[in-house]
Motif scaffolding. Structure first.
Motif: not given
Length: 678
Positions: A225-229, A244-251, A279-284
């Motif tokens: 994971f990465r927390r949003k900037d 915008a900085g780095f977006a939130k990610s959760d994998n 990644h941000d709003k997109t989930t695959l």
């Protein structure tokens, strides 16, 4: 013993070489003297190891008919890598398109659309689900599962088809073990600038026999994971909107393979996996499955496999800005090959194979024309490769592929490559290859209607597109001694009928009508644009490397890449996100078997972030070059527990976006990681 005999004898050798790091205080010297990468640093020990990506059959690293780099699992364990992309950053010839704070892999000046990603030799692509801003395919495998990564720089269309016009990244996962073994890793990285998001990961790998000598299982999983900037991290752009900085990610990942050793000649792998990447709003969500048969007979080796995946995009492309409009893509692949020896005028090692690919997309929001809400295409091919051992010191590889594409008919991709060992230490390599790249499923779909320009214009497919055609030449040498090694390679690529990506577009209706790819207006007066073959590109450059082993405890290695990437159809305008100069240097010192330290630095030269399609450099934008440096350490507290820690970007050279097309580079941060093995 001939080189071909060495290839056979070492076919099952494992990549267990010690990581090669480089020194920060030699960075400027290495830039001037043309040095080498982490992967190249292992060459003097990797020469007799086996690689599988550069040829249709297994071949020793020394005789590989291509420019290839190898990153091992041990390299991974000895640095603070977050994902596969962070490992690739130190490989010569590779750059990254960081637009939108993504990390899209590029090889020798060709963007991510020309890089083929493989997992254990099986292609992966999520382009139909997320055609823009897509860096998903480099992250379907977590670090815990990686045995090694093989990177081939330069066209490999004769083996892999149109996706490989720029090069290939093959992520090879760990194999099953005859006894139960496993590992568990937990890692966390703390940002010194608290406006930047922390990140971390946890993962496991487990392998062992279900039935002794017959049935084996390997499974791995991870969560990173990465927390949003913070929204206040970057200054506002000149237009007044926030950068915008780095977006939130959760994998999340889970994958299992069961191997059945039927007998001495036959084995079968059954694989199934699931990944969820947000990644941000997109989930695959990716669901994958496959079966592979391996055969070893008196006449030669065979491999037959079928595999595929389903990828669900819950956000979708959409034709209304800011609205969830999901889609689903299906990818099916089947391939087979047989490899055998033939003593003709000279010894030959021949591989003959065939492939079939089928891709489809269901999207009721974007595919809205007369063709309905889905689209598909298929492609089949036959290929042959022959490695001729002219002498024990000289091999020539001849390859050819004949593709049959549903829309474009027959396309041929020939290749020739030579490897000559002038002495035991000095090797010359070089070759020429041609390639073609078919338009993607969406690019040539006439019923595609994709929102763009922030909701003020639309993109559509074009049935009249032509395949992109490429030609590539490279030549170089490598020198390997016990205490040092060096190499230099020059390359030249040309691509004709390039499809501009993304296509030229603008919201202004009056100006839009002057664009060559203007189609018309929507019912509410918004301009529509299509893809078109308008660009031609030429990339050329030099990749150089140097590795030193002054003592048994110390290794210094570095690389330098010079890249000249131009859009020749636009007055030789530079290609965006292609720095002219990059360099890496690493120093690795082992105090003993338990304790080691590494110091590394990376230089990325200035690069353009935006270049108008017409090549008018008065409106182009670029960013300055930058240097980052890391210090990491590893200590084996016990035989079964390893502690790693370090400081990343020691000098706190944080890069902040000042405009929408720029990118962020994280500042100083601290990481700690623990791995338990059992």
């Amino acid at each position: 013993m001939s080189s071909r005999d060495v290839d056979r004898a070492l076919k099952n050798a494992r990549f267990t070489q010690k990581t090669q790091m480089n020194a920060l205080n030699l960075l400027l010297v290495s830039t001037a003297l043309t040095c080498a990468s982490m992967a190249s640093a292992q060459e003097n020990k990797l020469l007799d190891e086996v690689v599988v990506t550069a040829s249709a059959s297994e071949v020793t690293y020394k005789n590989a008919p291509a420019s290839i780099s190898v990153i091992t699992a041990e390299d991974l364990e000895n640095q603070g890598a977050r994902d596969v992309r962070s490992l690739l950053e130190s490989v010569e010839g590779l750059t990254f398109n960081r637009a939108g704070n993504l990390n899209k892999v590029q090889i020798r000046g060709l963007n991510e659309n020309y890089t083929l990603f493989l997992i254990d030799g099986k292609r992966v692509t999520s382009a139909p689900n997320a055609f823009r801003g897509n860096d998903y395919d480099s992250g379907w495998v977590p670090l815990e599962a990686v045995e090694r990564i093989e990177i081939v720089r330069g066209p490999m269309s004769s083996l892999y088809g149109s996706d490989a016009i720029g090069g290939v990244v093959n992520i090879i996962t760990k194999k099953e073990t005859e006894e139960w073994h496993g590992s568990l890793t937990n890692e966390y990285t703390l940002q010194e600038n608290r406006k930047s998001g922390d990140y971390g990961r946890t993962g496991f790998n487990l392998s062992g026999p279900i039935l002794k000598d017959k049935l084996f299982m390997r499974t791995y999983g991870s969560w990173d994971f990465r927390r949003k900037d913070s929204s206040s991290l970057n200054p506002d752009s000149p237009s007044g909107r926030a950068n915008a900085g780095f977006a939130k990610s959760d994998n999340k990942h889970l994958d299992t393979t069961v191997t059945w050793d039927v007998n001495e000649q036959n084995s079968v792998d059954f694989n199934a996996g699931y990944s969820k990447r947000t990644h941000d709003k997109t989930t695959l969500d990716r669901y994958s499955a496959g079966i592979t048969h391996h055969g070893s007979y008196e006449f030669g080796e065979t491999e037959l496999r079928v595999f595929g995946d389903r990828i669900d995009n819950s956000y979708g492309h959409g034709n209304t800005a800011g609205v969830d409009m999901p889609n689903t893509a299906y990818n099916f692949n089947g391939d087979g090959k047989v490899s055998f020896d033939a003593d003709l005028l000279v010894p030959n090692f021949i591989t003959v194979g065939a492939t079939y690919q089928h891709q489809s997309l269901e999207d009721k929001y974007v595919l809205v024309g007369e063709g309905g809400s889905d689209n598909s295409l298929w492609q089949a091919a036959a290929f042959v490769e022959d490695r001729l051992e002219i002498t024990e010191d000289f091999e020539v590889t001849l390859g050819g592929r004949l593709d049959k594409h549903e829309k474009f008919g027959w396309n041929a991709s020939p290749r020739i490559y030579g490897v000559y060992h002038l002495t035991q230490a000095l090797t010359f390599k070089g070759g020429w290859s041609s390639s073609f790249k078919a338009p993607t499923l969406l690019q040539m779909s006439p019923n595609w209607n994709q929102v763009s320009c922030g909701g003020s214009c639309f993109l559509g497919g074009a049935e009249d597109l032509n395949p992109e055609v490429g030609s590539s030449f490279e030549a170089g040498f490598k020198y390997n001694e016990a205490k040092w090694s060096a190499g230099i390679t020059g390359f030249h690529n040309t691509i004709k009928d390039m499809i501009q990506f993304p296509p030229a577009r603008i919201a202004d209706v009056t100006v839009a009508q002057t664009y060559s790819n203007y189609v018309g207006l929507t019912a509410d007066g918004k301009p529509i644009f299509k893809f078109e073959n308008i660009e031609e590109a030429r990339t050329m450059g030099i990749e150089a490397n140097l590795t030193l082993h002054p003592t048994d405890e110390l290794t210094v290695s570095a690389n330098y890449t010079y890249l000249d990437a131009k859009n020749t159809s636009a007055n030789d305008a530079p290609l965006a996100f292609q720095p002219e100069h990059t360099a890496n240097i690493k120093l690795d010192y082992s105090f003993n078997e338990k304790l080691s330290f590494a110091l590394s630095a990376n230089y990325v030269g200035e690069q353009y972030t935006s270049v108008p399609a017409n090549g008018d450099m008065a409106f182009a934008r670029k960013v300055d070059g930058y240097i980052t440096a890391d210090f990491t350490g590893r200590y084996d507290i016990t035989e079964n527990f390893t502690l790693r820690a370090g400081v990343l970007n020691i000098a706190d050279n944080q890069i902040l976006k000042t405009d929408w097309d720029e990118f962020n580079v994280d500042g100083r941060r601290y990481f700690i990681s623990g791995t338990t093995r059992f």
